[in-house]
Design an enzyme around this catalytic site. Structure first.
Site, short mmCIF file in Angstrom:
data_model
loop_
_atom_site.label_atom_id
_atom_site.label_comp_id
_atom_site.label_asym_id
_atom_site.label_seq_id
_atom_site.Cartn_x
_atom_site.Cartn_y
_atom_site.Cartn_z
N ASP A 252 70.33 -28.77 52.69
CA ASP A 252 71.36 -27.98 52.98
C ASP A 252 71.32 -28.32 54.43
O ASP A 252 70.79 -28.84 55.03
CB ASP A 252 71.38 -26.67 52.60
CG ASP A 252 72.37 -25.83 53.38
OD1 ASP A 252 73.36 -25.95 53.27
OD2 ASP A 252 71.97 -24.59 53.87
N ASP A 254 73.19 -25.89 57.45
CA ASP A 254 73.12 -24.91 58.48
C ASP A 254 71.84 -24.05 58.16
O ASP A 254 71.60 -23.58 56.88
CB ASP A 254 74.38 -24.09 58.34
CG ASP A 254 75.44 -24.90 59.05
OD1 ASP A 254 75.45 -25.28 60.10
OD2 ASP A 254 76.25 -25.16 58.09
#
Ligand code: ZN
Length: 426
Positions: A252, A254
């Site tokens: 992922d 952020d």
């Protein structure tokens, strides 16, 4: 399809051989480099070669002859004066009437040639360049691609301070259409990268970038000789051919790689979490691919454009590159399911199959990168990431948002105490 191997240029002296030899004849694991290239191509059905030889080229011709001993056909072009990497190609127009591969003779590699040909044909390219990220983009020549893979620009080093770009580097292997040869002046010394490609760009030719994670290294320094020999011996070079499945670590963005800011939509907001680059560097040294999969509803909400989002990703790749780390690919979902806000972009306010927890981005990556999902992981900081991992058939790992070294610890957890990856044969 013909394969042109450029094997002119300087000779070299190495300890194991007592006289000067062409670089292409440097033995790696008991065989000249150029013989590794011939064998690789032959194995895949590419048996028609044209060797461009110059100084010391007689040694190459004496060794290979017409190629029949190797089950291939080899023609030769003798450079009577050094014409650079491209000069000789210009004189070969009559023989190069169809698309052809161009290799340098001092390159150790193992690539899926047909896969690159298919890409070249699908794009209807005039030239396709074999590209990859590297661990020092700040002092490398970089290539800028649009979303379709078409080359927008070449950025030559040295780069100005504060320079931000994708980490994509030319690995010096090409497929050219005969039309490229029109941009080579006859009988004049010139180089593919320095002269021919920029001229093709200017003339509006379709130049495309083929980005892969396959093994390719030229024989530069003596240290490289030993590391490359070891990679061949241990099977790493062959193993990374795109015809074999590879595992990946999906990441992922952020809160995992960069500091989570609510709806990050400006380049200046992109800041790495301490330890993230080191974690990705460890992944880069293994057989795992590092692939980012990220929901970016900032597009649907009209908080930033595709161009601005691209800049944000350039910034991330630049920051990672400064710490010798790179990602192999990035997939983002621009959509968002809830509509009804005045400023939104309606066409992206849809229920899609790529927004995590849907597995769309991971499945697309699996297809495009030939990924072994059963051996892969998804590392994220939300339930959405975990569920996307499960939905895609990879093992999920949940880490804490924005926490220093959280990604690094998670990656290290996949290794044993000696730094070896726990998963088999990695
Ligand atoms: Zn989507």
């Amino acid at each position: 399809m013909k394969t042109v191997i450029i094997a002119g240029g300087q000779g070299t002296r190495i300890a194991s051989v007592n006289s000067e030899i062409p670089k292409a004849m440097i033995p790696i694991c008991g065989k000249p480099i150029i013989e590794h290239e011939v064998e690789m191509a032959k194995r895949q059905g590419f048996t028609d070669f044209l060797f461009i030889i110059g100084y010391l080229g007689d040694q190459i011709e004496a060794y290979f002859g017409d190629g029949s001993r190797f089950g291939v056909h080899i023609d030769y072009f003798h450079e009577t004066q050094p014409l650079g990497t491209a000069g000789a190609l210009g004189l070969l127009r009559d023989q190069l009437t169809e698309d052809f591969f161009v290799f340098y003779g001092d390159t150790i590699m193992d690539i899926d040639m047909q896969r690159m040909v298919d890409y070249h044909k699908a794009k209807q390219a005039d030239a396709t360049l074999f590209l990859h990220p590297n661990d020092h983009p700040y002092d490398s020549d970089l290539v800028d691609l649009d979303a379709e893979g078409r080359i927008r620009a070449f950025y030559h080093k040295p780069h100005p301070e504060g320079f931000v770009a994708h980490n994509i580097v030319n690995a010096a292997l090409f497929i050219f259409a005969p039309s490229v040869l029109e941009h080579i002046e006859l009988g004049v010394k010139c180089h593919i990268e320095k002269h021919v490609l920029p001229r093709c760009m200017e003339a509006g030719k379709a130049l495309y970038g083929y980005v892969t994670a396959e093994y390719i290294k030229d024989m530069g320094t003596p240290e490289r000789y030993y590391s490359v020999s070891e990679d061949v011996e241990k099977g790493k070079v062959a193993r990374l051919n795109a015809c074999h499945k590879r595992p990946a670590i999906f990441l992922d963005r952020d809160g995992v790689i960069n500091k989570e800011v609510n709806l990050l939509n400006k380049e200046e907001q992109m800041e790495l979490i301490p330890g993230a680059a080191e974690a990705i560097r460890l992944i880069n040294k293994s057989d795992y691919l590092a692939i980012v999969v990220t929901n970016q509803p900032v597009i649907a909400r009209n908080l930033c454009t595709f161009e601005e989002l691209d800049r944000i990703h350039m910034k991330m790749e630049t920051l990672l590159g400064q710490e010798h780390a790179y990602i192999n690919a990035l997939y983002f979902c621009p959509h968002h399911p809830d509509s009804g806000y005045p400023e939104e972009r309606k066409e992206y306010k849809i229920k899609c199959d790529c927004r995590k927890p849907a597995p769309g981005m991971l499945l697309r990556a699996a297809e495009e990168w030939n990924i072994d999902m059963a051996k892969s992981y998804m590392i994220g900081d939300s339930d959405r990431d975990v569920q996307a991992g499960i939905n895609a058939g990879v093992k999920p790992i949940l880490i804490e948002t924005n926490k220093e070294n959280a990604l690094l610890d998670a990656v290290k957890e996949l290794m044993d105490e000696s730094g070896k990856w726990k998963a088999e044969r990695l």
